[in-house]
Write a protein that holds these residues in place. Structure first.
Motif, PDB file in Angstrom:
ATOM      1  N   MET A 106       0.826  -1.207   0.000  1.00  0.00           N
ATOM      2  CA  MET A 106       0.000   0.000   0.000  1.00  0.00           C
ATOM      3  C   MET A 106       0.862   1.260   0.000  1.00  0.00           C
ATOM      4  SD  MET A 106      -3.222  -1.040   2.438  1.00  0.00           S
ATOM      5  CE  MET A 106      -4.049   0.543   2.223  1.00  0.00           C
ATOM      6  N   ARG A 107       1.935   1.255   0.757  1.00  0.00           N
ATOM      7  CA  ARG A 107       2.836   2.420   0.787  1.00  0.00           C
ATOM      8  C   ARG A 107       3.508   2.634  -0.570  1.00  0.00           C
ATOM      9  NH1 ARG A 107       3.619   4.502   5.853  1.00  0.00           N
ATOM     10  NH2 ARG A 107       2.764   3.245   7.547  1.00  0.00           N
ATOM     11  N   GLN A 108       3.892   1.547  -1.224  1.00  0.00           N
ATOM     12  CA  GLN A 108       4.501   1.672  -2.552  1.00  0.00           C
ATOM     13  C   GLN A 108       3.517   2.283  -3.545  1.00  0.00           C
ATOM     14  OE1 GLN A 108       5.790  -2.338  -3.360  1.00  0.00           O
ATOM     15  NE2 GLN A 108       7.818  -2.004  -2.467  1.00  0.00           N
ATOM     16  N   ILE A 109       2.273   1.828  -3.493  1.00  0.00           N
ATOM     17  CA  ILE A 109       1.245   2.353  -4.396  1.00  0.00           C
ATOM     18  C   ILE A 109       0.979   3.825  -4.086  1.00  0.00           C
ATOM     19  CG2 ILE A 109      -1.201   2.200  -5.020  1.00  0.00           C
ATOM     20  CD1 ILE A 109      -0.871  -0.889  -4.618  1.00  0.00           C
ATOM     21  N   ARG A 110       0.843   4.148  -2.818  1.00  0.00           N
ATOM     22  CA  ARG A 110       0.615   5.546  -2.421  1.00  0.00           C
ATOM     23  C   ARG A 110       1.769   6.443  -2.869  1.00  0.00           C
ATOM     24  NH1 ARG A 110       1.555   6.710   3.548  1.00  0.00           N
ATOM     25  NH2 ARG A 110       3.639   6.440   2.681  1.00  0.00           N
ATOM     26  N   ASP A 111       2.987   5.960  -2.633  1.00  0.00           N
ATOM     27  CA  ASP A 111       4.163   6.768  -2.950  1.00  0.00           C
ATOM     28  C   ASP A 111       4.381   6.942  -4.454  1.00  0.00           C
ATOM     29  OD1 ASP A 111       4.515   6.972  -0.236  1.00  0.00           O
ATOM     30  OD2 ASP A 111       6.179   5.542  -0.138  1.00  0.00           O
ATOM     31  N   SER A 112       3.806   6.055  -5.252  1.00  0.00           N
ATOM     32  CA  SER A 112       3.937   6.202  -6.710  1.00  0.00           C
ATOM     33  C   SER A 112       3.153   7.409  -7.206  1.00  0.00           C
ATOM     34  CB  SER A 112       3.446   4.939  -7.430  1.00  0.00           C
ATOM     35  OG  SER A 112       2.022   4.886  -7.435  1.00  0.00           O
ATOM     36  N   GLY A 113       2.143   7.826  -6.441  1.00  0.00           N
ATOM     37  CA  GLY A 113       1.339   8.988  -6.806  1.00  0.00           C
ATOM     38  C   GLY A 113       0.315   8.718  -7.889  1.00  0.00           C
ATOM     39  N   LYS A 114       0.195   7.470  -8.313  1.00  0.00           N
ATOM     40  CA  LYS A 114      -0.729   7.144  -9.405  1.00  0.00           C
ATOM     41  C   LYS A 114      -2.136   6.831  -8.917  1.00  0.00           C
ATOM     42  CE  LYS A 114       2.948   5.410 -12.361  1.00  0.00           C
ATOM     43  NZ  LYS A 114       3.494   4.245 -13.049  1.00  0.00           N
ATOM     44  N   VAL A 115      -2.266   6.502  -7.625  1.00  0.00           N
ATOM     45  CA  VAL A 115      -3.569   6.127  -7.068  1.00  0.00           C
ATOM     46  C   VAL A 115      -3.811   6.979  -5.828  1.00  0.00           C
ATOM     47  CG1 VAL A 115      -4.956   4.253  -6.116  1.00  0.00           C
ATOM     48  CG2 VAL A 115      -3.295   3.762  -7.915  1.00  0.00           C
ATOM     49  N   ASN A 116      -4.987   7.576  -5.750  1.00  0.00           N
ATOM     50  CA  ASN A 116      -5.349   8.407  -4.609  1.00  0.00           C
ATOM     51  C   ASN A 116      -6.475   7.761  -3.813  1.00  0.00           C
ATOM     52  OD1 ASN A 116      -3.533  10.519  -5.222  1.00  0.00           O
ATOM     53  ND2 ASN A 116      -4.964  11.321  -6.736  1.00  0.00           N
ATOM     54  N   GLY A 117      -6.467   7.983  -2.531  1.00  0.00           N
ATOM     55  CA  GLY A 117      -7.526   7.489  -1.663  1.00  0.00           C
ATOM     56  C   GLY A 117      -7.183   6.130  -1.080  1.00  0.00           C
ATOM     57  N   ALA A 118      -7.378   6.014   0.223  1.00  0.00           N
ATOM     58  CA  ALA A 118      -7.028   4.777   0.923  1.00  0.00           C
ATOM     59  C   ALA A 118      -7.792   3.568   0.388  1.00  0.00           C
ATOM     60  CB  ALA A 118      -7.268   4.932   2.423  1.00  0.00           C
ATOM     61  N   ASP A 119      -9.059   3.759   0.046  1.00  0.00           N
ATOM     62  CA  ASP A 119      -9.848   2.636  -0.467  1.00  0.00           C
ATOM     63  C   ASP A 119      -9.284   2.125  -1.785  1.00  0.00           C
ATOM     64  OD1 ASP A 119     -11.499   2.893   1.710  1.00  0.00           O
ATOM     65  OD2 ASP A 119     -13.154   3.822   0.610  1.00  0.00           O
ATOM     66  N   ARG A 120      -8.953   3.022  -2.682  1.00  0.00           N
ATOM     67  CA  ARG A 120      -8.410   2.625  -3.982  1.00  0.00           C
ATOM     68  C   ARG A 120      -7.027   1.992  -3.819  1.00  0.00           C
ATOM     69  NH1 ARG A 120     -10.821   4.847  -8.718  1.00  0.00           N
ATOM     70  NH2 ARG A 120     -12.623   6.095  -8.185  1.00  0.00           N
ATOM     71  N   ILE A 121      -6.229   2.556  -2.920  1.00  0.00           N
ATOM     72  CA  ILE A 121      -4.906   1.984  -2.656  1.00  0.00           C
ATOM     73  C   ILE A 121      -5.054   0.571  -2.115  1.00  0.00           C
ATOM     74  CG2 ILE A 121      -2.866   2.158  -1.163  1.00  0.00           C
ATOM     75  CD1 ILE A 121      -3.160   5.253  -1.459  1.00  0.00           C
ATOM     76  N   ALA A 122      -6.007   0.362  -1.193  1.00  0.00           N
ATOM     77  CA  ALA A 122      -6.233  -0.964  -0.610  1.00  0.00           C
ATOM     78  C   ALA A 122      -6.658  -1.971  -1.675  1.00  0.00           C
ATOM     79  CB  ALA A 122      -7.277  -0.894   0.504  1.00  0.00           C
ATOM     80  N   VAL A 123      -7.547  -1.540  -2.567  1.00  0.00           N
ATOM     81  CA  VAL A 123      -8.011  -2.443  -3.626  1.00  0.00           C
ATOM     82  C   VAL A 123      -6.862  -2.801  -4.560  1.00  0.00           C
ATOM     83  CG1 VAL A 123      -9.482  -2.608  -5.677  1.00  0.00           C
ATOM     84  CG2 VAL A 123     -10.431  -1.759  -3.532  1.00  0.00           C
ATOM     85  N   MET A 124      -6.070  -1.818  -4.957  1.00  0.00           N
ATOM     86  CA  MET A 124      -4.937  -2.089  -5.848  1.00  0.00           C
ATOM     87  C   MET A 124      -3.917  -3.010  -5.178  1.00  0.00           C
ATOM     88  SD  MET A 124      -5.662  -0.786  -8.691  1.00  0.00           S
ATOM     89  CE  MET A 124      -4.111  -1.138  -9.473  1.00  0.00           C
ATOM     90  N   ALA A 125      -3.652  -2.772  -3.901  1.00  0.00           N
ATOM     91  CA  ALA A 125      -2.709  -3.625  -3.169  1.00  0.00           C
ATOM     92  C   ALA A 125      -3.245  -5.045  -3.079  1.00  0.00           C
ATOM     93  CB  ALA A 125      -2.452  -3.061  -1.772  1.00  0.00           C
ATOM     94  N   ALA A 126      -4.535  -5.194  -2.782  1.00  0.00           N
ATOM     95  CA  ALA A 126      -5.131  -6.530  -2.696  1.00  0.00           C
ATOM     96  C   ALA A 126      -5.046  -7.238  -4.044  1.00  0.00           C
ATOM     97  CB  ALA A 126      -6.584  -6.438  -2.232  1.00  0.00           C
ATOM     98  N   LEU A 127      -5.351  -6.525  -5.116  1.00  0.00           N
ATOM     99  CA  LEU A 127      -5.258  -7.124  -6.453  1.00  0.00           C
ATOM    100  C   LEU A 127      -3.831  -7.563  -6.759  1.00  0.00           C
ATOM    101  CD1 LEU A 127      -7.560  -4.791  -8.562  1.00  0.00           C
ATOM    102  CD2 LEU A 127      -7.909  -7.221  -8.113  1.00  0.00           C
ATOM    103  N   ASN A 128      -2.860  -6.708  -6.441  1.00  0.00           N
ATOM    104  CA  ASN A 128      -1.467  -7.063  -6.681  1.00  0.00           C
ATOM    105  C   ASN A 128      -1.057  -8.307  -5.905  1.00  0.00           C
ATOM    106  OD1 ASN A 128      -1.031  -4.917  -8.424  1.00  0.00           O
ATOM    107  ND2 ASN A 128      -0.162  -3.596  -6.856  1.00  0.00           N
ATOM    108  N   LEU A 129      -1.431  -8.360  -4.627  1.00  0.00           N
ATOM    109  CA  LEU A 129      -1.039  -9.495  -3.797  1.00  0.00           C
ATOM    110  C   LEU A 129      -1.735 -10.785  -4.234  1.00  0.00           C
ATOM    111  CD1 LEU A 129      -0.924  -7.676  -0.358  1.00  0.00           C
ATOM    112  CD2 LEU A 129       1.026  -8.529  -1.675  1.00  0.00           C
ATOM    113  N   VAL A 130      -3.009 -10.695  -4.585  1.00  0.00           N
ATOM    114  CA  VAL A 130      -3.727 -11.884  -5.059  1.00  0.00           C
ATOM    115  C   VAL A 130      -3.149 -12.348  -6.388  1.00  0.00           C
ATOM    116  CG1 VAL A 130      -5.961 -12.729  -5.883  1.00  0.00           C
ATOM    117  CG2 VAL A 130      -5.832 -11.434  -3.762  1.00  0.00           C
TER     118      VAL A 130
END
Length: 100
Positions: A41-65
């Motif tokens: 989640m921190r990597q996604i947030r720090d990339s600046g491409k995704v905003n909002g905790a909910d969207r970051i969480a979804v992207m992180a979950a998708l990446n991990l799955v």
């Protein structure tokens, strides 16, 4: 009831604390999973491409799955119960998101 007493584990994900109940034998795995999720989640947030905790969480979950699915497809002899373990992790993530 299986007689195993659940214990509370305090997890920190992106600066927020979550208290999760789990079986004692699952404690270390849950902590490791939370640390992986926090890092992702921190990597996604720090990339600046995704905003909002909910969207970051979804992207992180998708990446991990996706990583887990890729690893599952590469290994023919995964330990029995992998699907159940993954389903349990997804359920815990959903519980955390519902209780925020």
């Amino acid at each position: 009831m299986n007689g195993v007493r659940k214990e509370a584990v305090l997890l920190n994900i992106m600066g927020k604390e979550y208290k999760i109940a789990c079986d004692p034998q699952e404690r270390e795995g849950l902590i490791d999973s939370a640390q992986r999720l926090d890092k992702q989640m921190r990597q996604i947030r720090d990339s600046g491409k995704v905003n909002g905790a909910d969207r970051i969480a979804v992207m992180a979950a998708l990446n991990l799955v996706h990583e887990s699915s890729s690893a599952k497809n590469q290994e023919d002899n995964l330990p029995f119960g992998f699907d159940a373990t993954l389903a349990g992790m997804v359920q815990k993530i959903e519980n955390v998101l519902e209780n925020r």
